[in-house]
Design an enzyme around this catalytic site. Structure first.
Site, short mmCIF file in Angstrom:
data_model
loop_
_atom_site.label_atom_id
_atom_site.label_comp_id
_atom_site.label_asym_id
_atom_site.label_seq_id
_atom_site.Cartn_x
_atom_site.Cartn_y
_atom_site.Cartn_z
N PHE A 489 1.09 -1.06 0.33
CA PHE A 489 -0.27 -0.21 -0.07
C PHE A 489 0.76 1.25 -0.21
CE2 PHE A 489 -2.65 -3.24 2.35
CZ PHE A 489 -3.85 -3.11 1.04
N PHE A 494 2.16 0.95 3.82
CA PHE A 494 3.43 0.18 4.53
C PHE A 494 2.67 -0.98 3.39
CE2 PHE A 494 -1.43 -0.22 5.64
CZ PHE A 494 -1.58 -1.30 5.62
N GLU A 496 1.35 -5.46 3.36
CA GLU A 496 0.96 -6.59 4.66
C GLU A 496 1.33 -7.59 4.63
OE1 GLU A 496 -3.76 -7.50 3.70
OE2 GLU A 496 -3.43 -8.43 5.19
N ILE A 497 1.85 -8.59 5.42
CA ILE A 497 2.13 -9.81 5.22
C ILE A 497 1.16 -10.60 4.82
CG2 ILE A 497 3.38 -11.65 5.58
CD1 ILE A 497 5.89 -9.49 6.04
N VAL A 498 0.26 -11.24 4.03
CA VAL A 498 -0.56 -12.50 3.95
C VAL A 498 -0.80 -13.82 4.04
CG1 VAL A 498 -2.98 -12.55 2.74
CG2 VAL A 498 -1.44 -10.01 2.51
N CYS A 500 2.87 -16.16 5.11
CA CYS A 500 4.08 -16.26 5.27
C CYS A 500 4.34 -17.88 4.64
CB CYS A 500 5.13 -15.55 5.75
SG CYS A 500 6.69 -15.69 6.55
N LEU A 532 2.69 -5.03 7.79
CA LEU A 532 1.88 -5.49 9.42
C LEU A 532 1.74 -6.45 8.62
CD1 LEU A 532 -0.58 -1.79 9.64
CD2 LEU A 532 1.23 -3.22 11.38
N ILE A 563 -6.37 -3.53 5.60
CA ILE A 563 -5.63 -4.55 6.10
C ILE A 563 -6.93 -5.70 6.27
CG2 ILE A 563 -5.26 -3.72 8.51
CD1 ILE A 563 -3.34 -5.54 8.48
N TYR A 566 -7.85 -10.59 10.70
CA TYR A 566 -7.93 -12.45 11.13
C TYR A 566 -8.55 -12.86 12.34
CZ TYR A 566 -5.81 -12.72 6.09
OH TYR A 566 -5.13 -12.86 5.35
#
Ligand code: ACO
Length: 759
Positions: A489, A494, A496-498, A500, A532, A563, A566
């Site tokens: 973004f 920042f 976003e790590i979705v 890994c 994030l 973001i 979850y």
């Protein structure tokens, strides 16, 4: 590129050498300008250039190692013709695969790295010219080796490192720089401040010349060197080419100063030729010099070189002793103290208008700055030595993988060997996506689905193939074994790590860490400094180790609504520092720690040295200056400023005393009855001597004390002389030869003391 001719006494040779120097300067400027202009090229042109040096990845069987333009520019090129940038779909003249097949590995490479690679390309092209122009076969061979090394670095996106039998610098200790500094401390400490400063400046000039000296090729030395000498010279010549000479114009290679990495052996092999050429050069240029420089280089420098020559070739010279502990002259220390007293902040002030110019100052300019500079040089040298030690120990222990190596070390080595690759891939709705990208996206989707079983498979598929999401794939043996799916973004600053994950049989090998480090470097290059992620409860530990924290640095207003949230996961953030190269971070910090530890160990070894105690108090002396106690100055003790700012009259007295004591000591040492007193009594030869004599004394110790400025008054000196005689008379009976020597020597030095008005 040819070496300086062996004899350059003829004016034509000198003119040629000056011409060579000018030529060298303009070549260096030309190379720098070329690098600047290449870095300013548009991105496509940069990629095309790198494609020329990149192997084809279209299929495994293609052996093409560089894209060749199907429409090569005319040879010679027309200067004004507009240069056309090739398209990524242009086929290679050699293998017929497209340009993009050669440059696919550059997709995830940031601008900075591209510029670094282009810098190497410029160096490769220069080296190519050198190889062709060079006539000397040894030199040509080295140019060719370095040319190949740099080409390999472009292919593998790696950093150039000269490896093999040459070893790593430094090659000899102490270095030439240290030896020459020791020489100044050894020979000239007794001189007046002004004269001392001149010698110090000559030493610097000598080192500077040597650092820019062009060595003779081994073939020019064939006639007057033995086979053995020639072989040794050739090794050093090759090292000099690889680490000093070539890196001076190919800055992608690490550069070292000649005087810091070589020692006495090297200096011995070049000194005579260098002296002759230097003096000839100065003579030829004398009419163009200002008078004071003329005196310096034509009168003082030859004498300086003659004295230095003695120390270079003398087998007993102390200046090459690794433990040489010459003393900084009192006036330099005094000036440091004076400066500290007037400037309690410790900041060194620069000369300002109205103050004396350094050259007029009888302290010889700014000795504190010079001292600091020389301390810096010593520190640089110590650090260079330690780095080399560490490199060597690393090389030796490479087979047994170090127990405490950084977590990502193995992954980095695999990457360097080409076993691991990192690719940033994404699906696209507007451009054609290659088959390989699609296959890798599918493989990644599989890894995520297996490793994140609580996440619905469809959801994973949707995000991995969503064009707004990118995936950093970790590819081993051609197959993705892990990856990070993320969404950038840029407007919010920042990413976003979705997802890994690393496939289960490859976990805890450091791949996860290295993957994250690559992702960090990628983001810094793209100007994003925050991550994030919603971390699974099992993955919180891993994220913490990657620098993530539950304390977010970004306010909710920045990421709220962007973001994905979850349930049952923890929101964590990580702020990136754009000064850090994350893939190198652990290794750099570890190395810094090791260097610091070794520096501390060295300093401690110096400080812990046990010096013999002072004997003067037994002889009725009640007071000695603190700084004259052996070992005190080495601990960092600074004499009080009041003492340091002694009047010049007092300083003169001190110098006169020093010179007088030196003369007396010298005559005593050469006196025919002095032979029993030259060295400390040998413990092995006379085992019970030290049971009887508690305060031994001898001329060697006295010489060291004189050099260390211990004799700040005549009483200390006379006390040591008397102690030497009384020890001898106490241990030996009157009929012995030793006793006789002591009596004669006593009479002799009393006469000498009287002659110099010291009694
Ligand atoms: N909990 C605590 N620490 C962990 C965990 C964990 N689950 N996994 C790894 N670590 C530690 C390692 O022990 C190591 O510590 P050390 O350096 O002190 O020895 C450090 O983290 C890094 O280890 P690596 O070997 O670099 O990491 P690895 O290659 O094993 O990859 C990863 C880590 C991606 C978490 C992997 O274990 C994995 O795929 N796990 C299953 C999937 C998963 O949980 N992914 C994260 C979900 S959250 C999300 O995707 C946003």
């Amino acid at each position: 590129m040819s070496a300086i001719p062996e004899s350059s006494s003829a004016p034509s040779d000198l003119e040629k050498k000056n011409e060579d120097n000018k030529q060298k300067q303009s070549n260096l400027q030309r190379i720098q300008l070329r690098k600047q202009s290449v870095r300013a090229w548009p991105a496509e042109k940069k990629i095309e250039k790198l494609g020329i040096y990149s192997s084809c990845k279209a299929d495994e069987n293609c052996k093409c190692n560089g894209w060749k333009n199907p429409n090569p520019p005319p040879n010679p090129p027309k200067p004004d013709a507009p240069s056309q940038v090739s398209s990524l779909n242009d086929p290679c003249r050699g293998c017929e695969h497209k340009l993009k097949d050669h440059v696919s590995h550059l997709e995830t490479v940031g601008d900075e790295e591209l510029d670094r690679l282009l810098g190497i390309v410029v160096d490769v092209e220069n080296l190519f010219m050198c190889v062709h122009k060079e006539e000397d076969s040894d030199t040509k061979q080295v140019y060719f080796y370095l040319f190949k090394l740099l080409r390999k670095c472009i292919l593998q996106l790696s950093k150039p490192e000269v490896e093999g039998p040459l070893g790593k610098p430094p090659y000899e200790k102490p270095s030439i720089a240290k030896g020459v500094t020791n020489f100044v401390l050894h020979k000239f400490t007794h001189l007046s401040p002004k004269e001392w400063q001149m010698m110090y400046d000559l030493a610097k000039m000598f080192l500077h010349c040597l650092n820019h000296w062009k060595l003779e090729t081994p073939s020019t030395r064939k006639q007057y060197m033995s086979q053995e000498e020639l072989a040794a010279y050739k090794v050093n010549y090759t090292r000099w080419l690889c680490f000093c000479h070539v890196p001076a114009f190919c800055d992608s290679l690490p550069h070292f100063d000649t005087t810091l990495i070589f020692g006495r052996t090297f200096l011995k092999s070049v000194f005579q030729t260098m002296r002759k050429q230097l003096l000839d050069k100065f003579k030829a240029e004398k009419d163009k010099m200002p008078p004071e420089k003329r005196t310096l280089v034509l009168t003082h420098f030859p004498r300086f070189l003659t004295l230095l020559e003695e120390e270079i070739y003398s087998p007993n010279s102390p200046i090459w002793d690794p433990n040489f502990t010459g003393k900084t002259p009192a006036h330099v220390l005094a000036a440091v103290q004076a400066q500290a007293a007037t400037d309690p902040s410790g900041v060194v002030s620069t000369p300002t208008a109205g103050k004396k110019r350094p050259a007029d100052d009888d302290t010889g300019g700014q000795p504190d700055m010079k001292r600091r500079r020389s301390e810096d040089e010593n520190l640089d040298e110590a650090v260079a030595e330690i780095v080399a030690e560490l490199e060597n120990s690393k090389q030796n222990s490479q087979s047994m993988f170090p127990e405490h190596a950084p977590r990502d070390e193995a992954a980095k080595i695999e990457e360097k060997k080409g076993l691991l690759e990192f690719h940033c891939i994404a699906n696209s709705l507007t451009e054609k996506v290659s088959r390989q990208t699609m296959l890798w996206l599918i493989a990644l989707q599989n890894v995520f689905s297996h490793q994140l079983p609580r996440m619905p498979k469809e959801y994973i598929t949707r995000l991995v193939f969503d064009p707004k999401h990118k995936n950093l794939a970790l590819v081993k043996n051609g197959k993705p074994i892990g990856g990070i799916c993320f969404r950038m973004f840029p407007s919010q600053g920042f990413s976003e790590i979705v997802f890994c994950a690393v496939t289960s049989n490859e976990q805890v090998k450091g791949y996860g860490t290295h993957l994250m480090n690559h992702l960090k470097d990628f983001h810094i290059k793209n100007g994003i400094h925050h991550f994030l992620t919603f971390a699974d409860e099992f993955a919180v530990g891993y994220f913490k180790k990657q620098g993530f924290s539950k304390d977010l640095k970004l306010p909710k207003s920045v990421y709220g609504g962007y973001i994905k949230e979850y349930e049952g996961a923890t929101l964590m953030g990580c702020e990136l520092n754009n000064k850090i190269v994350y893939v190198e971070f652990t290794a750099v910090v570890r190395k810094q720690k090791e260097i610091l530890k070794k520096l501390v160990e060295r300093r401690q070894a110096e400080i812990r040295k046990v010096h013999p105690g002072l004997t003067c108090f037994k002889d009725g002396i009640t007071e000695v200056p603190v700084e004259s106690i052996p070992g005190i100055l080495e601990t960092g003790f600074a004499p009080p400023a009041a003492k340091a700012t002694r009047s010049s009259e007092e300083r003169m007295d001190q110098e006169t005393l020093y010179n007088t004591l030196k003369t007396i000591l010298h005559s005593c040492k050469t006196y025919q009855y002095s032979w029993p007193f030259m060295h400390p009594v040998d413990r092995k030869a006379v085992p019970d001597y030290y049971d009887h004599i508690k305060f031994p004394m001898d001329f060697k110790t006295m010489t060291e004390r004189l050099k260390a400025n211990y004799y700040v008054n005549k009483r200390l000196f006379i006390a040591d002389l008397k102690r030497m005689i009384s020890n001898c008379k106490a241990y030996n009976s009157p009929e012995t030869e030793y006793y006789n020597c002591a009596s004669n020597l006593e009479k002799y030095f009393n006469t000498k003391l009287r002659d110099h008005n010291l009694l």
